[in-house]
Design a protein around this motif. Structure first.
Motif: not given
Length: 177
Positions: A35-58
């Motif tokens: 869970n911590i790893m996935l939340i970290s990836v979501i935050i990194l992708f959100f900061i990097g403005d990668i919307g589609v992948i961020t939505a999928f991982i969320t």
């Protein structure tokens, strides 16, 4: 399927059964880390403005979070009264709404083994009644399994509560090694 923690409480007008998930330390560590790893990836992708992948991982994280809550803190409570059965599942801090079903004539409780071949001694409880036309109706089946000894303890209290003959609804269990 391993047996969960089991607690039964009998007060004058009801029997309350609480079954709680029993998870190992390694399972807890793995679920927390994932869970911590996935939340970290979501935050990194959100900061990097990668919307589609961020939505999928969320979406994946929401499903994993619910699974994690159940496997870390999950429990279910079943309350039997003379003419009703209520049940509720809890995901730690999140409680699902309680559901209550009427018992029309009789109530039977019997064990259900998902896999007889493995020699597994854990079982789920099945609560069965009959409808108005006297056809059997499965009211509720527990999600979590209990041990053979917990089943015997529950059935003793159940039979005393409904003032039934001791072995009237205590079905024989298969012999296990």
């Amino acid at each position: 399927m391993t047996a969960s923690s089991f607690k039964v409480n009998e007060n004058g007008g009801a029997i309350t059964v609480t079954i709680t998930v029993r998870s190992s330390l390694s399972s807890k560590i793995f679920l927390y880390a994932l869970n911590i790893m996935l939340i970290s990836v979501i935050i990194l992708f959100f900061i990097g403005d990668i919307g589609v992948i961020t939505a999928f991982i969320t979406v994946m994280e929401v499903l994993l979070f619910r699974y994690s809550l159940w496997n870390l803190y999950g429990s279910e409570t079943v309350m039997l009264k003379k003419h009703s059965l209520s049940y509720q599942q809890c995901y730690g801090p999140i409680k699902m709404s309680a559901k209550t079903l009427s018992i029309t004539k009789t109530l039977k409780v019997f064990p259900f083994h998902e896999n007889f071949q493995t020699g597994n001694k854990a079982m789920k409880l099945v609560f069965e009644s009959v409808d108005e036309s006297l056809h059997p109706v499965n009211l509720y089946q527990t999600s979590l399994a209990i041990s053979h000894q917990d089943y015997k303890t529950f059935m003793e209290i159940f039979n005393r509560f409904y003032q039934q003959k001791p072995d009237e609804y205590l079905l024989p269990l298969p012999q296990m090694n």
